[in-house]
Design an enzyme around this catalytic site. Structure first.
Site, PDB file in Angstrom:
ATOM      1  CD  GLU A  68     -14.754  49.348  -4.840  1.00 36.15           C
ATOM      2  OE1 GLU A  68     -14.644  49.962  -5.927  1.00 36.15           O
ATOM      3  OE2 GLU A  68     -15.590  48.442  -4.658  1.00 36.15           O
ATOM      4  CG  HIS A 137     -16.972  37.541  -5.345  1.00 35.77           C
ATOM      5  ND1 HIS A 137     -16.900  37.544  -6.708  1.00 35.77           N
ATOM      6  CD2 HIS A 137     -17.642  38.675  -5.009  1.00 35.77           C
ATOM      7  CE1 HIS A 137     -17.517  38.626  -7.179  1.00 35.77           C
ATOM      8  NE2 HIS A 137     -17.965  39.327  -6.169  1.00 35.77           N
TER       9      HIS A 137
END
Lengths: 340, 326
Positions: A68, A137
């Site tokens: 990322e 998450h």
């Protein structure tokens, strides 16, 4: 441009609305491209890039390694050279591995350069819980991004706004964080509110960034919310019709925050409930209360009620998670309290 | 050389893990009908199962003692079971019960078993620096314990992997870095994300011994891990092992895997468990009856663990607010 909605307008999921917005911008602007993990043949883990790979191929819909910092930084580089990348961060929770690129670079370059360099990129990312995906998450975190100057932050609650906000985001010369709650995407494999599928015009249109919507007009109480919680608020507002007149403000954007829309509604109702799936403290709900306090605390006839995610990490077990999540029952109780 | 008793034990452990993953798979889907909903049922949320990767866990953990540490990734069950984490408590955690390892707070991606020095994380690659820190503690305290960081081949493209390797090598810490190369980062094939075929080459960039282990063979994996663990225990510093393995099922349950195509058939045919069973039976190390008996026994243990989980109480809702601070 404002699109018209009539009874004949087709109904699509929020996921489809987002991917359609990107496709239409890609057709008209060769500088737009998409990169991220599983955005290619898979179509995005939450469907945000469905069908794009088939139309545009691997040169414009780019599957990345799990890197990322690398690919968000690369998005910045492409953007400063004039391209308009749409970069997906699969879950917002993963910002931890790449935030330096986001807040020290993407968000600051325009300011640091004295306005000489633009970073016209979009980071789109999945947020939110309610399906037992636990602490790493399930977060919303829009206030975390909103706290850092230099990024616009949007979070639609329905397919129409999602398409219009995505087109606005891609065309914006500033970086935009586009946060879609998994629960509003209309996914076939996740429980959803029917509001996650709705009328969306086929033509391109924009929804202005920084402009809230009155999602349900009312006069007894103002309920300010964003993203999936708006769906819960609308359910409650409709249920209470005839007993309590609830005005639901869908912020749609967190940065810029439409403070005028909040103040105007609270001036009318004198009562305020804030519903936010992000963490309660040091965040959006506090900012909204500060907006009232800064302007005129006497607008309020009763203390504000905040239905937010409490200041705890998100637990896995359903019984624990739903204890903490904003729910319709909690919203109803808060409305009852401020209107008592 | 691995002796025959060890081989039988390897088979038993791999069969136990497979029985566990298969039972979880069946139970996970059982109450998500007719409308499949990821948040529904007794086991909600994401579910990443490790069928096919049993040889890595068993070959590795045969070299470890309880005081050695493992940081596992989002696909953790095989490593947890091989490391000796209590099956009942782990299952109760996956069912979100108060009797679970974490009282229902963690779930399947966040299992913590401090007695076995076992933990896992849902964030790719982020367990690797933690293992470096555990190795620091072992080394500073003068023990000969070893910390093992396990991650997938996709995680080796994260900064955390490279920073952890550099630190461990610089400080000569007792760490073993294990890359489980199952070929897939969700839908992204290894050869579209990593420019080198042999990821162990990265070890040389950090001045550490490294090796790629082909074949998903528990005995070869055991031997490679033995060398690495012994080196770490003896003060010889870290090792990087890239172990070729196979993801037999989806990235998560519910993954239709359309992106795999023909490769999925090849993967299915390369299932290491029936292959090892056949190998032991044809070599006369195990009779078919003994192999079947082992499979019956491990299935019974799994059934018992699931029964324990299902019959355990849920946490109290108010428990959501405790454990924020120590």
């Amino acid at each position: 441009m404002t699109a018209t909605l009539d009874a004949g307008t087709r109904r699509v999921t929020t996921a489809k609305a987002i991917s359609e917005a990107i496709a239409q911008e890609m057709r008209s602007d060769p500088e737009v491209f998409v990169m991220g993990e599983d955005v290619g043949p898979y179509g995005g883990i939450f469907g945000s890039t469905g069908g794009l790979f088939e139309e545009f191929g691997s040169t414009r819909i780019i599957d990345t390694p799990i890197s990322e910092t690398g690919f968000i930084g690369a998005g910045i580089g492409a953007a400063v050279e004039g391209m308009r990348p749409v970069v997906e961060l699969m879950f917002v929770d993963f910002f931890g591995v790449c935030f330096d690129q986001i807040y020290n670079h993407m968000a600051k370059i325009h300011y640091e350069s004295g306005g000489n360099v633009k970073v016209p990129m979009v980071i789109m990312t999945a947020v939110g819980g309610g399906y037992s995906d636990a602490a790493q998450h399930s977060q919303c975190l829009w206030a975390t991004f909103a706290h850092m100057p230099g990024m616009k932050v949007v979070a639609p609650s329905n397919p129409y706004d999602a398409k219009g906000l995505m087109i606005s985001a891609i065309r914006d010369d500033s970086p935009v964080i586009f946060m879609f709650h998994k629960g509003v995407m209309g996914l076939p494999w996740m429980a959803k509110n029917p509001r996650s599928i709705g009328p969306v015009p086929e033509e391109e249109y924009t929804v202005p960034i920084g402009k809230a919507a009155i999602a349900h007009e009312g006069s007894d109480v103002t309920v300010v919310s964003v993203s999936i919680s708006v769906q819960h608020c609308l359910d409650v507002a409709e249920e209470l019709e005839g007993t309590t007149s609830v005005e639901v403000i869908d912020l749609r954007s967190i940065v810029p925050l439409d403070r005028e829309a909040i103040l105007t509604s609270v001036a009318k109702t004198g009562r305020l409930v804030i519903v936010d799936e992000d963490y309660k403290s040091f965040g959006l709900s506090g900012e909204i209360v500060a907006t009232i306090a800064d302007k005129d605390p006497s607008l309020l006839k009763k203390p504000v009620e905040r239905v937010c995610y409490p200041d705890v990490p998100i637990p896995y077990a359903r019984v624990l998670e739903y204890e903490a999540l904003p729910t319709r029952d909690k919203i109803k109780a808060a409305i009852a309290k401020v209107t008592a | 050389m691995v002796d025959n008793d060890t081989r039988v034990d390897f088979f038993r452990q791999m069969a136990r893990i497979r029985a566990y993953e298969a039972a979880l798979q069946a139970n996970y889907h059982a109450d998500k009908t007719p409308q499949w909903d990821i948040g529904a049922g007794l086991i909600p949320g994401e579910m990443h199962l490790a069928a096919g990767q049993e040889p890595v866990a068993v070959g590795l953990c045969a070299n470890l003692v309880q005081e050695d540490a493992i940081t596992a990734p989002h696909r953790p069950h095989h490593l947890a079971l091989a490391k000796g984490v209590d099956m009942k408590k782990m299952t109760a955690e996956i069912y979100g019960r108060d009797t679970g390892l974490c009282h229902g707070k963690g779930g399947h991606m966040h299992l913590f078993a401090p007695e076995q020095h076992f933990s896992c994380s849902g964030i790719i690659g982020q367990g690797m620096p933690v293992a470096v820190g555990q190795a620091m503690a072992f080394s500073r305290r003068g023990t000969d314990n070893v910390a093992v960081a396990v991650a997938g081949e996709g995680a080796a493209n994260q900064g955390a992997f490279h920073e952890a390797l550099n630190l461990a090598s610089m400080w000569k810490l007792p760490v073993v870095f294990i890359i489980e190369d199952n070929g897939w980062a969700i839908s992204v094939a290894r050869d579209t994300a990593t420019p080198i075929k042999d990821g162990s080459l990265r070890g040389s960039a950090y001045g550490m011994p490294s090796q790629r282990v082909e074949g998903n063979d528990v005995e070869a994996i055991y031997e490679a891990c033995k060398t690495a663990v012994e080196r770490a225990r003896a003060g010889g510093g870290p090792t990087l092992l890239e172990i070729h393995t196979v993801r037999l099922w989806g990235h998560f349950e519910g993954d239709a895997q359309a992106y795999r195509g023909e490769e999925l058939n090849e993967a299915t045919e390369s299932d290491p468990l029936p292959a090892y069973e056949k190998r032991l039976v044809s070599a006369g190390i195990l009779t078919q009856e003994q192999a079947d008996q082992i499979k019956t026994e491990v299935a019974a243990e799994v059934d018992e663990a699931i029964e324990f989980a299902k019959s355990s109480p849920e946490p109290k809702p108010a428990d959501a607010y405790i454990h924020v601070f120590a």
